[in-house]
Design a protein around this motif. Structure first.
Motif, PDB file in Angstrom:
ATOM      1  N   ASP A  29     -46.517  39.679  34.089  1.00 45.31           N
ATOM      2  CA  ASP A  29     -47.776  40.183  33.540  1.00 45.31           C
ATOM      3  C   ASP A  29     -48.933  39.653  34.386  1.00 45.31           C
ATOM      4  O   ASP A  29     -48.961  38.478  34.760  1.00 45.31           O
ATOM      5  CB  ASP A  29     -47.903  39.704  32.087  1.00 45.31           C
ATOM      6  CG  ASP A  29     -49.158  40.253  31.410  1.00 45.31           C
ATOM      7  OD1 ASP A  29     -49.036  41.181  30.600  1.00 45.31           O
ATOM      8  OD2 ASP A  29     -50.260  39.742  31.704  1.00 45.31           O
ATOM      9  N   GLY A  30     -49.869  40.520  34.698  1.00 45.55           N
ATOM     10  CA  GLY A  30     -51.007  40.129  35.522  1.00 45.55           C
ATOM     11  C   GLY A  30     -51.835  39.030  34.857  1.00 45.55           C
ATOM     12  O   GLY A  30     -52.110  39.091  33.667  1.00 45.55           O
ATOM     13  N   ARG A  31     -52.222  38.039  35.649  1.00 44.93           N
ATOM     14  CA  ARG A  31     -52.999  36.931  35.116  1.00 44.93           C
ATOM     15  C   ARG A  31     -54.478  37.294  35.040  1.00 44.93           C
ATOM     16  O   ARG A  31     -55.080  37.651  36.044  1.00 44.93           O
ATOM     17  CB  ARG A  31     -52.816  35.691  36.002  1.00 44.93           C
ATOM     18  CG  ARG A  31     -53.610  34.519  35.540  1.00 44.93           C
ATOM     19  CD  ARG A  31     -53.298  33.258  36.307  1.00 44.93           C
ATOM     20  NE  ARG A  31     -54.396  32.345  36.076  1.00 44.93           N
ATOM     21  CZ  ARG A  31     -55.422  32.203  36.909  1.00 44.93           C
ATOM     22  NH1 ARG A  31     -55.468  32.849  38.050  1.00 44.93           N
ATOM     23  NH2 ARG A  31     -56.397  31.382  36.614  1.00 44.93           N
ATOM     24  N   PHE A  33     -56.029  39.918  33.938  1.00 48.73           N
ATOM     25  CA  PHE A  33     -56.329  41.231  34.506  1.00 48.73           C
ATOM     26  C   PHE A  33     -57.506  41.919  33.829  1.00 48.73           C
ATOM     27  O   PHE A  33     -58.011  42.917  34.333  1.00 48.73           O
ATOM     28  CB  PHE A  33     -55.080  42.130  34.525  1.00 48.73           C
ATOM     29  CG  PHE A  33     -54.439  42.168  35.899  1.00 48.73           C
ATOM     30  CD1 PHE A  33     -54.240  40.992  36.612  1.00 48.73           C
ATOM     31  CD2 PHE A  33     -54.061  43.368  36.485  1.00 48.73           C
ATOM     32  CE1 PHE A  33     -53.683  41.011  37.889  1.00 48.73           C
ATOM     33  CE2 PHE A  33     -53.499  43.395  37.760  1.00 48.73           C
ATOM     34  CZ  PHE A  33     -53.306  42.225  38.468  1.00 48.73           C
ATOM     35  N   ASP A  76     -50.654  45.960  32.823  1.00 44.72           N
ATOM     36  CA  ASP A  76     -50.478  45.016  33.932  1.00 44.72           C
ATOM     37  C   ASP A  76     -49.140  44.296  33.855  1.00 44.72           C
ATOM     38  O   ASP A  76     -49.000  43.187  34.350  1.00 44.72           O
ATOM     39  CB  ASP A  76     -51.635  43.993  33.951  1.00 44.72           C
ATOM     40  CG  ASP A  76     -51.597  43.054  32.748  1.00 44.72           C
ATOM     41  OD1 ASP A  76     -50.970  43.405  31.725  1.00 44.72           O
ATOM     42  OD2 ASP A  76     -52.196  41.963  32.833  1.00 44.72           O
TER      43      ASP A  76
END
Ligand code: DGT
Ligand code: MG
Ligand code: MG
Ligand code: MG
Ligand code: MG
Length: 268
Positions: A29-31, A33, A76
């Motif tokens: 998962d995008g940090r 985002f 994300d």
């Protein structure tokens, strides 16, 4: 070779072998985002460039790493499902997780400019990762259903929210208040009556996310070859079948998908 006196430090490494016979799922998962999307001018609520880049990275992960049978992505995040019987890196969770996340993150930077032509990458993005084991096919299907249901719930909310803000001029706080306590039917009704939008006609990629499965595809390429009895090179068309990670934007909650692609859950 004699062992050094330092060898004992190996014993401090924790055993993180994944239980046998379980599906190994790695989700990244995008940090932050929320901020990343703002800073890079992502369109709201869905940015096609960003979603296609995520899928390109996931295809790269599937092609570069071993034993991934399918992937599912939205927003994300992406989830990768490893074969139940995979013995890749002796099933060490840290290997599954770090290889998936680092391959994905480097691909995100590597392929950025192919998707965001006029938008430079302003800072290095990061992704978190986790590994979860699912012992039964039903558990795995329920996991994927959970992610797809999350996609649906968030996308419906975000679609109405941004319509209220962008088209009706509500402030984000006003839009949030307006949607407080509404059910899916209410949101569909707002979209239909106020914005003439039938939610079911919104793009499938937004509503369902992206499933990646292995498919044989025919590829025709042209090659220059020199025939033994001729002096000049000739262009010839070469057809070959390749196995590729192909994106689908379909329902995976119902049985139809699993009946259509039984090889995904089949052993071996
Ligand atoms: P985290 O994961 O805890 O580090 O924090 P976030 O901010 O990444 O939160 P998360 O993963 O729960 O939510 C994803 C965020 O990414 C959300 O704020 C919206 C943003 N995002 C994802 N895809 C898109 C898109 O296509 N367009 C826009 N505008 N934003 C997106
Ligand atoms: Mg989060
Ligand atoms: Mg995130
Ligand atoms: Mg997320
Ligand atoms: Mg090494």
């Amino acid at each position: 070779m004699a062992k050094s006196k330092f060898e004992y430090v190996r014993d401090f490494e924790a055993d993180d072998t994944c239980l046998p016979n379980c599906w190994v799922v790695t989700r990244l998962d995008g940090r932050n985002f929320h901020r990343f999307a703002e800073q890079h001018g992502f369109s709201k609520p869905n940015d096609d460039r960003a979603l296609h880049l995520m899928t390109k990275c996931a295809q790269t992960v599937m092609q570069e790493l071993e034993d991934i049978v399918m992937a599912y992505g939205q927003s994300d995040e992406y989830s990768f499902v490893f074969k139940k019987k995979s013995n890749w890196f002796k099933r060490r969770a840290s290997k599954f997780m770090t290889h998936v996340v680092s391959q994905f993150a480097s691909s995100y930077v590597f392929y950025w400019k192919d998707y965001f032509k006029d938008q430079p990458l302003l800072y290095p993005p990061g992704f978190d990762g986790r590994v979860v084991l699912y012992p039964s096919n039903q558990n795995l299907k329920d996991y994927l259903s959970w992610r797809q249901a999350d996609c649906h719930v968030n996308n419906l909310y975000n679609t109405v929210f941004w319509m209220l803000v962008q088209r009706s001029g509500l402030t984000p706080v006003q839009a949030q208040d307006r949607l407080k306590g509404t059910l899916a039917g209410d949101k569909n009704e707002i979209l239909f009556s106020e914005f003439n939008i039938n939610y079911n006609n919104e793009p499938l990629m937004y509503r369902k996310g992206t499933v990646l499965i292995w498919q044989k595809v025919n590829e025709v390429t042209t090659k220059r070859i020199k025939l033994p009895k001729e002096s000049e090179e000739k262009e010839v068309e070469v057809a070959r079948t390749r196995t590729k990670a192909v994106p689908l934007h379909c329902d995976i909650i119902g049985d139809q998908f699993w009946e259509e692609y039984p090889e995904i859950l089949a052993d071996s």
